[in-house]
Design a protein around this motif. Structure first.
Motif, PDB file in Angstrom:
ATOM      1  N   HIS A   1       0.834  -1.207   0.000  1.00  0.00           N
ATOM      2  CA  HIS A   1       0.000   0.000   0.000  1.00  0.00           C
ATOM      3  C   HIS A   1       0.874   1.265   0.000  1.00  0.00           C
ATOM      4  CE1 HIS A   1      -3.367  -2.655   0.676  1.00  0.00           C
ATOM      5  NE2 HIS A   1      -2.773  -3.144   1.735  1.00  0.00           N
ATOM      6  N   ILE A   2       1.882   1.292   0.857  1.00  0.00           N
ATOM      7  CA  ILE A   2       2.799   2.433   0.880  1.00  0.00           C
ATOM      8  C   ILE A   2       3.566   2.515  -0.436  1.00  0.00           C
ATOM      9  CG2 ILE A   2       4.879   3.371   1.978  1.00  0.00           C
ATOM     10  CD1 ILE A   2       3.834   2.339   4.630  1.00  0.00           C
ATOM     11  N   HIS A   3       3.936   1.382  -0.970  1.00  0.00           N
ATOM     12  CA  HIS A   3       4.621   1.312  -2.264  1.00  0.00           C
ATOM     13  C   HIS A   3       3.758   1.953  -3.352  1.00  0.00           C
ATOM     14  CE1 HIS A   3       7.074  -0.326  -5.476  1.00  0.00           C
ATOM     15  NE2 HIS A   3       6.096  -1.081  -5.926  1.00  0.00           N
ATOM     16  N   ARG A   4       2.474   1.637  -3.351  1.00  0.00           N
ATOM     17  CA  ARG A   4       1.548   2.184  -4.356  1.00  0.00           C
ATOM     18  C   ARG A   4       1.386   3.688  -4.208  1.00  0.00           C
ATOM     19  NH1 ARG A   4      -3.596   3.079  -3.322  1.00  0.00           N
ATOM     20  NH2 ARG A   4      -3.621   1.601  -1.581  1.00  0.00           N
ATOM     21  N   LEU A   5       1.231   4.169  -2.992  1.00  0.00           N
ATOM     22  CA  LEU A   5       1.014   5.599  -2.781  1.00  0.00           C
ATOM     23  C   LEU A   5       2.281   6.407  -3.095  1.00  0.00           C
ATOM     24  CD1 LEU A   5      -1.187   5.736   0.439  1.00  0.00           C
ATOM     25  CD2 LEU A   5      -1.873   5.769  -1.955  1.00  0.00           C
ATOM     26  N   ALA A   6       3.436   5.857  -2.753  1.00  0.00           N
ATOM     27  CA  ALA A   6       4.685   6.564  -3.057  1.00  0.00           C
ATOM     28  C   ALA A   6       4.830   6.772  -4.561  1.00  0.00           C
ATOM     29  CB  ALA A   6       5.872   5.781  -2.499  1.00  0.00           C
TER      30      ALA A   6
ATOM     31  N   ALA B   1       6.193   7.392  12.723  1.00  0.00           N
ATOM     32  CA  ALA B   1       4.809   7.851  12.587  1.00  0.00           C
ATOM     33  C   ALA B   1       4.371   7.863  11.134  1.00  0.00           C
ATOM     34  CB  ALA B   1       4.647   9.234  13.198  1.00  0.00           C
ATOM     35  N   LEU B   2       5.286   8.228  10.233  1.00  0.00           N
ATOM     36  CA  LEU B   2       4.933   8.384   8.827  1.00  0.00           C
ATOM     37  C   LEU B   2       4.458   7.073   8.202  1.00  0.00           C
ATOM     38  CD1 LEU B   2       4.811  10.372   6.462  1.00  0.00           C
ATOM     39  CD2 LEU B   2       7.217   9.826   5.983  1.00  0.00           C
ATOM     40  N   HIS B   3       5.081   5.985   8.579  1.00  0.00           N
ATOM     41  CA  HIS B   3       4.635   4.671   8.104  1.00  0.00           C
ATOM     42  C   HIS B   3       3.150   4.476   8.382  1.00  0.00           C
ATOM     43  CE1 HIS B   3       4.215   0.281   7.950  1.00  0.00           C
ATOM     44  NE2 HIS B   3       3.799   0.339   9.196  1.00  0.00           N
ATOM     45  N   LEU B   4       2.736   4.779   9.603  1.00  0.00           N
ATOM     46  CA  LEU B   4       1.328   4.620   9.983  1.00  0.00           C
ATOM     47  C   LEU B   4       0.452   5.690   9.342  1.00  0.00           C
ATOM     48  CD1 LEU B   4       1.813   3.813  13.780  1.00  0.00           C
ATOM     49  CD2 LEU B   4       1.201   2.204  11.962  1.00  0.00           C
ATOM     50  N   GLN B   5       0.954   6.913   9.258  1.00  0.00           N
ATOM     51  CA  GLN B   5       0.173   8.002   8.672  1.00  0.00           C
ATOM     52  C   GLN B   5      -0.195   7.701   7.220  1.00  0.00           C
ATOM     53  OE1 GLN B   5       3.047  11.033   9.517  1.00  0.00           O
ATOM     54  NE2 GLN B   5       1.978  11.768  11.344  1.00  0.00           N
ATOM     55  N   ILE B   6       0.765   7.174   6.459  1.00  0.00           N
ATOM     56  CA  ILE B   6       0.483   6.848   5.055  1.00  0.00           C
ATOM     57  C   ILE B   6      -0.528   5.717   4.963  1.00  0.00           C
ATOM     58  CG2 ILE B   6       1.473   6.004   2.900  1.00  0.00           C
ATOM     59  CD1 ILE B   6       4.074   7.408   3.633  1.00  0.00           C
ATOM     60  N   ILE B   7      -0.420   4.723   5.845  1.00  0.00           N
ATOM     61  CA  ILE B   7      -1.378   3.609   5.839  1.00  0.00           C
ATOM     62  C   ILE B   7      -2.789   4.115   6.105  1.00  0.00           C
ATOM     63  CG2 ILE B   7      -2.123   1.574   7.127  1.00  0.00           C
ATOM     64  CD1 ILE B   7       0.822   0.813   7.417  1.00  0.00           C
ATOM     65  N   TYR B   8      -2.949   4.927   7.142  1.00  0.00           N
ATOM     66  CA  TYR B   8      -4.281   5.450   7.466  1.00  0.00           C
ATOM     67  C   TYR B   8      -4.809   6.352   6.354  1.00  0.00           C
ATOM     68  CZ  TYR B   8      -4.230   3.653  12.267  1.00  0.00           C
ATOM     69  OH  TYR B   8      -4.224   2.822  13.365  1.00  0.00           O
ATOM     70  N   PHE B   9      -3.931   7.155   5.777  1.00  0.00           N
ATOM     71  CA  PHE B   9      -4.352   8.047   4.695  1.00  0.00           C
ATOM     72  C   PHE B   9      -4.828   7.235   3.501  1.00  0.00           C
ATOM     73  CE2 PHE B   9      -3.919  10.644   0.957  1.00  0.00           C
ATOM     74  CZ  PHE B   9      -4.356  11.903   1.365  1.00  0.00           C
ATOM     75  N   GLY B  10      -4.091   6.200   3.155  1.00  0.00           N
ATOM     76  CA  GLY B  10      -4.480   5.365   2.020  1.00  0.00           C
ATOM     77  C   GLY B  10      -5.843   4.733   2.213  1.00  0.00           C
ATOM     78  N   ARG B  11      -6.120   4.277   3.413  1.00  0.00           N
ATOM     79  CA  ARG B  11      -7.419   3.656   3.696  1.00  0.00           C
ATOM     80  C   ARG B  11      -8.555   4.667   3.590  1.00  0.00           C
ATOM     81  NH1 ARG B  11      -5.802   0.285   9.195  1.00  0.00           N
ATOM     82  NH2 ARG B  11      -4.440  -1.254   8.204  1.00  0.00           N
TER      83      ARG B  11
ATOM     84  N   PHE C   1      -8.464   8.007   2.193  1.00  0.00           N
ATOM     85  CA  PHE C   1      -8.562   8.932   1.065  1.00  0.00           C
ATOM     86  C   PHE C   1      -8.009   8.414  -0.264  1.00  0.00           C
ATOM     87  CE2 PHE C   1      -8.120  11.725   4.847  1.00  0.00           C
ATOM     88  CZ  PHE C   1      -9.322  12.427   4.754  1.00  0.00           C
ATOM     89  N   CYS C   2      -7.113   7.436  -0.218  1.00  0.00           N
ATOM     90  CA  CYS C   2      -6.360   7.097  -1.424  1.00  0.00           C
ATOM     91  C   CYS C   2      -6.310   5.586  -1.671  1.00  0.00           C
ATOM     92  CB  CYS C   2      -4.937   7.661  -1.281  1.00  0.00           C
ATOM     93  SG  CYS C   2      -4.186   8.238  -2.810  1.00  0.00           S
ATOM     94  N   PRO C   3      -7.467   4.937  -1.790  1.00  0.00           N
ATOM     95  CA  PRO C   3      -7.486   3.487  -1.981  1.00  0.00           C
ATOM     96  C   PRO C   3      -7.051   3.092  -3.387  1.00  0.00           C
ATOM     97  CG  PRO C   3      -9.688   4.367  -2.195  1.00  0.00           C
ATOM     98  CD  PRO C   3      -8.818   5.514  -1.765  1.00  0.00           C
ATOM     99  N   ALA C   4      -6.743   1.816  -3.536  1.00  0.00           N
ATOM    100  CA  ALA C   4      -6.323   1.319  -4.850  1.00  0.00           C
ATOM    101  C   ALA C   4      -7.478   1.359  -5.836  1.00  0.00           C
ATOM    102  CB  ALA C   4      -5.778  -0.101  -4.719  1.00  0.00           C
ATOM    103  N   ARG C   5      -8.674   1.045  -5.354  1.00  0.00           N
ATOM    104  CA  ARG C   5      -9.854   1.024  -6.221  1.00  0.00           C
ATOM    105  C   ARG C   5     -10.871   2.060  -5.747  1.00  0.00           C
ATOM    106  NH1 ARG C   5     -10.923  -5.534  -6.699  1.00  0.00           N
ATOM    107  NH2 ARG C   5      -8.895  -6.082  -7.646  1.00  0.00           N
ATOM    108  N   GLY C   6     -11.609   2.597  -6.679  1.00  0.00           N
ATOM    109  CA  GLY C   6     -12.636   3.575  -6.330  1.00  0.00           C
ATOM    110  C   GLY C   6     -12.071   4.875  -5.807  1.00  0.00           C
ATOM    111  N   HIS C   7     -10.855   5.199  -6.224  1.00  0.00           N
ATOM    112  CA  HIS C   7     -10.199   6.409  -5.737  1.00  0.00           C
ATOM    113  C   HIS C   7     -10.742   7.639  -6.449  1.00  0.00           C
ATOM    114  CE1 HIS C   7      -6.472   9.148  -5.878  1.00  0.00           C
ATOM    115  NE2 HIS C   7      -7.013   9.271  -4.687  1.00  0.00           N
ATOM    116  N   ASP C   8     -11.115   8.652  -5.662  1.00  0.00           N
ATOM    117  CA  ASP C   8     -11.587   9.927  -6.209  1.00  0.00           C
ATOM    118  C   ASP C   8     -10.490  10.969  -5.993  1.00  0.00           C
ATOM    119  OD1 ASP C   8     -12.804  12.240  -6.991  1.00  0.00           O
ATOM    120  OD2 ASP C   8     -14.451  12.145  -5.537  1.00  0.00           O
TER     121      ASP C   8
END
Length: 212
Positions: free
Chosen positions: A141-146, A175-185, A187-194
């Motif tokens: 997930h972090i790999h995808r968002l990066a 903290a950043l590891h967790l922040q990116i995970i929560y953000f992805g869930r 606001f920024c999912p793999a599917r259905g992303h707006d």
């Protein structure tokens, strides 16, 4: 725009949204965290949290776990997938912790990665969240968002980890590891992303290029 300015923008957004991100896996000590992280491979944290109470009721320390039948462990963790391999790893790593580390989870990357079922990502999570040693665990997930944010080439998880460590201050990694995970869930999912509803993608378009 300089990449350093974009990194500062992204870090500021994440820190405002998740100033103190909680560890999503339920645990009480380094051992139960290690087991929970191992189980989270190819399984959601929320799902892991549904059956770890039963597992830790069976045994919540390596001294007890090493004596439990592997089939009993497997029966409990079956919902997470890969249960035959994970149950064997839990049993074996518990025995190794007792025999080589006095029953303690080592605060050492090499020693952790020598344990059955423990790879670099799992070791990084344990080192950072259990022992507060700066590490940057990069999952898919972090790999995808990066890559989506133009922070890494996206060629490999290993390269993404190197890129993020180079871009972000070391003191922010845990903290950043967790922040990116929560953000992805959220606001920024793999599917259905707006993208327009995403606080980062609405500013930075594809591959992290800032919109004019």
């Amino acid at each position: 725009m300089k990449k350093s300015e974009k990194v500062a923008d992204i870090l500021n957004i994440l820190q405002k949204l998740y100033p103190k991100p909680p560890i999503p896996l339920n645990h009480k000590d380094p051992y139960t965290l290690l087991i929970a992280v191992l189980l989270s491979a190819q399984c959601t944290d929320a799902r892991v949290n549904t059956f770890t109470p039963a597992l830790f009721e069976l045994a919540d320390n390596p001294f007890d776990m090493m004596h439990k039948d592997v089939d009993d462990i497997k029966a409990i963790i079956r919902p997470c997938g890969l249960s035959p391999r994970k149950s064997k790893a839990i049993s074996e790593l518990s025995r190794i912790l007792v025999e080589k580390h006095q029953g303690q989870v080592p605060c050492d990357f090499d020693a952790l990665e020598e344990l059955p079922g423990v790879g670099h990502k799992t070791a990084s999570v344990v080192m950072s969240q259990a022992f507060e040693v700066p590490a940057f665990a990069v999952d898919t997930h972090i790999h995808r968002l990066a890559y989506r944010w133009g922070l890494s080439t996206g060629k490999s998880v290993e390269q993404t980890e190197k890129d993020l460590k180079r871009l972000f201050p070391k003191e922010t990694w845990i903290a950043l590891h967790l922040q990116i995970i929560y953000f992805g869930r959220e606001f920024c999912p793999a599917r259905g992303h707006d993208p327009q509803a995403c606080p980062i993608c609405s500013i930075y378009g594809r591959k992290g290029i800032k919109k004019s």
